[in-house]
Structures are given as structure tokens and as C-alpha cells.
Design an enzyme around this catalytic site. Structure first.
Site, PDB file in Angstrom:
ATOM      1  N   GLY A   1      15.793  40.843   1.334  1.00  0.00           N
ATOM      2  CA  GLY A   1      16.291  40.318   0.189  1.00  0.00           C
ATOM      3  C   GLY A   1      17.250  39.157   0.499  1.00  0.00           C
ATOM      4  O   GLY A   1      17.188  38.666   1.838  1.00  0.00           O
TER       5      GLY A   1
ATOM      6  N   HIS B   1      20.387  38.740   0.762  1.00  0.00           N
ATOM      7  CA  HIS B   1      21.614  38.737   1.536  1.00  0.00           C
ATOM      8  C   HIS B   1      20.858  38.619   2.977  1.00  0.00           C
ATOM      9  O   HIS B   1      21.688  38.043   3.743  1.00  0.00           O
ATOM     10  CB  HIS B   1      22.242  40.045   1.372  1.00  0.00           C
ATOM     11  CG  HIS B   1      23.340  40.311   2.006  1.00  0.00           C
ATOM     12  ND1 HIS B   1      23.510  40.911   3.449  1.00  0.00           N
ATOM     13  CD2 HIS B   1      24.623  39.987   1.960  1.00  0.00           C
ATOM     14  CE1 HIS B   1      24.696  41.143   3.862  1.00  0.00           C
ATOM     15  NE2 HIS B   1      25.669  40.181   3.105  1.00  0.00           N
ATOM     16  N   CYS B   2      19.618  39.142   3.185  1.00  0.00           N
ATOM     17  CA  CYS B   2      19.267  39.298   4.659  1.00  0.00           C
ATOM     18  C   CYS B   2      18.901  37.795   5.128  1.00  0.00           C
ATOM     19  O   CYS B   2      18.787  37.600   6.204  1.00  0.00           O
ATOM     20  CB  CYS B   2      17.859  39.895   4.534  1.00  0.00           C
ATOM     21  SG  CYS B   2      17.911  41.511   4.105  1.00  0.00           S
ATOM     22  N   ILE B   3      18.492  36.877   4.221  1.00  0.00           N
ATOM     23  CA  ILE B   3      18.159  35.462   4.459  1.00  0.00           C
ATOM     24  C   ILE B   3      19.369  34.461   4.326  1.00  0.00           C
ATOM     25  O   ILE B   3      19.009  33.302   4.716  1.00  0.00           O
ATOM     26  CB  ILE B   3      17.104  34.928   3.739  1.00  0.00           C
ATOM     27  CG1 ILE B   3      17.500  34.866   2.195  1.00  0.00           C
ATOM     28  CG2 ILE B   3      15.837  36.061   3.826  1.00  0.00           C
ATOM     29  CD1 ILE B   3      16.358  34.216   1.427  1.00  0.00           C
TER      30      ILE B   3
END
Length: 326
Positions: free
Chosen positions: A315, A317-319
Site C-alpha cells: 500500500g 506506506h510500502c511505496i
């Protein structure tokens, strides 16, 4: 390592380039651009882009977002980028963990393994090397000595088979400047990251944690989320405080498109003065917006569509990866 809600100099992202993993590559590029543009309203943003896709990225992003052309394999900047730290004198540095694509699940990953030191070299910032194989999505800090992680990720045989949990803990404490590591059970259904913390819990302030939750008794993850909350209710932070526990619902399972789909609303990004949160185009989005506004009354809540990012297993936060303001 400062808490994520402290002021940022900028945000770092990486442009999608492993085209075969995306259901609709153009739609994914559109989602990445929407996240970048939402963040850029509140703080500067640099997008790392492989030279072959620089023109495409510029078309999607417009002229307000800085591009840095570097070879990359994939687009999860949280995991392959540097983890920024600040010393007592106010000097910025970046911790570079070893990266092996979440246990060699994707290949190639050699360029992503070099991304953190390359970003730091571009900034003229000191790199602090670690031999631990780890990803930024596997840690969460409160900036006051406490770190959350899971017992299924960094100790996994596909990352650090020769490291004991005590040795991993000592390395995290030394490199990130924390004094207490809280080990939580990883999501048993997360086969992509082997249980990253950023899909299940995040600090919302000193002594405050937001935990993913489920109200559906038939949800296979509900017992797991309940166990997280029960464990955290018994824990204390590095300063001896009991945690105030807040919750966000998980997006319903019928939103999922494929086995990797990320349903986590906890997977959001703190921008300067804002929270950039995922939207799935469902009524639960409105509930999440209201809760986040209650939790962060002084921040603007910006919801951004993520369906064509979530299909890749992560999501917002991951990118993203924050660079703290010195």
C-alpha cells in the site's frame, strides 16, 4: 531513527517498472502518480525512475515532482530505500540493510539492493551499512526508543538463517538507536513479506499504536488481529508507558483482487501536516477517514485510490520513505 510523524525534508518513491507483476500497468502508474501528487501538496517528493521510463513518469507526474534517474528493479521504496537516522549533533545518515527481495521472491533484485546507498550518495549523506537482511516495512519506531517488528520476517530462513532473534534485536538497536524491540506475531496469511509490521500496526504518537482490526466473526484474520491487540495491551514502551490502543478496520475481503492484494488501512503515510491514506472506493473509506481525523485532528486526511497498487501486495506506506528534516 525519528518517528514518521516528525517534520520531513522530503519523501522518496520509486516508479513501477516490474511490469509483469501488475494486472494493469497503466492503472498502476496512475495510482502511483496520484499518491505522489497527494504527498507533494505537503512536502517535496523525489521519484526514482529507471532511465528508460523517465519520459513516461514525467507524463504521469507533471513538472512539480523531482525525478532521479537510477537503475531499479522494482518500486517498493520503503523496503529497498535507506532508513534515515539523525545523531545528537543533528547530522543525517542512512542505514542500509541488505535487501534480497523479501526472501528472493522476485528476480532480479541486484539494482534494488544498491538503491539505498545510491540515494545517500546523491544526497551526500553518510551510509551506515548493516549485514542484516531487512526491509523498512518490517520496522516501526516511535522516535523515543521503541521499535515494533514481527517474529516471522527478519528471523525467517529466507533472510537471516544464521542470525538468532537476540542478534537481530541487537543489530536493530545499534543501527536505529532504539532501546526496546517489541516482537509481535506476523500475519500468518502474508506470504509476500512474511509478516511486515506496516500492514498490521503503526505508532500514532508517543505511547499510541493503531492496530488493524476486524469485526467480521468469519474473517480468518480476526483471531490474529485480536491477539495483536491483546499482546500490545500487556506491553510497555521504552519509557515504561502502557500503550493507548486505537484501531482501524481492515478493508473487506471481497475487495481483494488476487492473492497478494493489500487490504490494510493502517498502511498509510505521514506527510507534513497530513495523513495520506488508502481508499478502496467502498463505504469503509468514509469510516476510516472519520477515525483518522479523530486520531489526528491537526492533520488533513487525504484519501487516495490504491486498488492498482494493492494488487501488487502493498500500500501507500510500502511505496514511500520519509527523509526527516534536520
Amino acid at each position: 531513527m525519528p518517528a514518521e510523524w516528525t517534520p520531513h525534508e522530503r519523501c522518496w518513491m520509486a516508479w513501477p517498472c516490474r511490469e509483469a507483476m501488475w494486472h494493469d500497468f497503466e492503472a498502476t502508474c496512475g495510482n502511483y502518480a496520484a499518491v505522489a501528487q497527494a504527498i507533494a501538496r505537503f512536502e517535496p517528493l523525489t521519484m526514482v525512475v529507471p532511465p528508460r521510463l523517465a519520459s513516461q513518469a514525467r507524463d504521469y507526474l507533471g513538472s512539480d515532482i523531482e525525478l532521479l534517474e537510477l537503475p531499479i528493479d522494482d518500486s517498493w521504496a520503503r523496503d529497498s530505500g535507506p532508513n534515515f537516522v539523525i545523531n545528537a549533533a543533528g547530522d543525517l545518515a542512512g542505514v542500509c540493510f541488505r535487501f534480497n527481495a523479501w526472501g528472493e521472491k522476485y528476480s532480479p533484485y541486484d539494482q534494488d539492493a544498491l538503491l539505498a546507498p545510491r540515494i545517500l550518495d546523491h544526497l551526500g549523506v553518510r551510509a551506515i551499512a548493516s549485514e542484516l537482511i531487512a526491509e523498512g516495512g518490517g520496522i516501526c519506531v516511535d522516535g523515543e526508543g521503541t521499535l515494533l517488528t514481527t517474529d516471522t520476517c527478519f528471523p525467517h530462513q529466507n533472510r537471516n538463517p544464521d542470525w538468532s532473534r537476540d542478534r537481530i534485536e541487537a543489530e536493530l538497536m545499534e543501527k536505529l538507536g532504539v532501546s526496546k524491540v517489541i516482537w509481535l506475531p506476523g500475519d500468518p496469511l502474508d506470504n509476500e513479506t512474511d509478516g511486515h509490521i506496516d500492514g498490521i500496526a503503526t505508532f500514532a504518537g508517543p505511547g499510541k499504536i493503531i492496530v488493524e482490526s476486524s469485526r467480521d466473526a468469519s474473517d480468518p484474520r480476526k483471531p490474529y488481529f485480536d491477539s495483536l491487540r491483546d499482546q500490545l495491551a500487556q506491553e510497555t514502551d521504552a519509557r515504561g508507558r502502557r500503550f493507548e490502543l486505537l484501531t482501524l478496520p481492515e478493508a473487506p475481503e471481497d475487495c481483494a483482487l488476487g492473492e497478494r492484494f493489500c487490504l490494510s488501512y493502517v498502511n498509510f503515510y505521514y506527510a507534513n501536516g497530513a495523513v495520506i491514506a488508502p481508499s478502496y472506493g467502498i463505504p469503509t473509506d468514509d469510516e476510516v477517514r472519520e477515525r483518522l481525523q479523530t486520531y489526528f485532528p491537526d492533520r488533513e486526511i487525504a484519501m487516495v485510490p490504491v486498488t492498482d497498487i494493492a494488487i501488487g501486495g502493498g500500500g501507500i506506506h510500502c511505496i514511500t520513505q520519509q527523509q526527516p528534516l534536520v
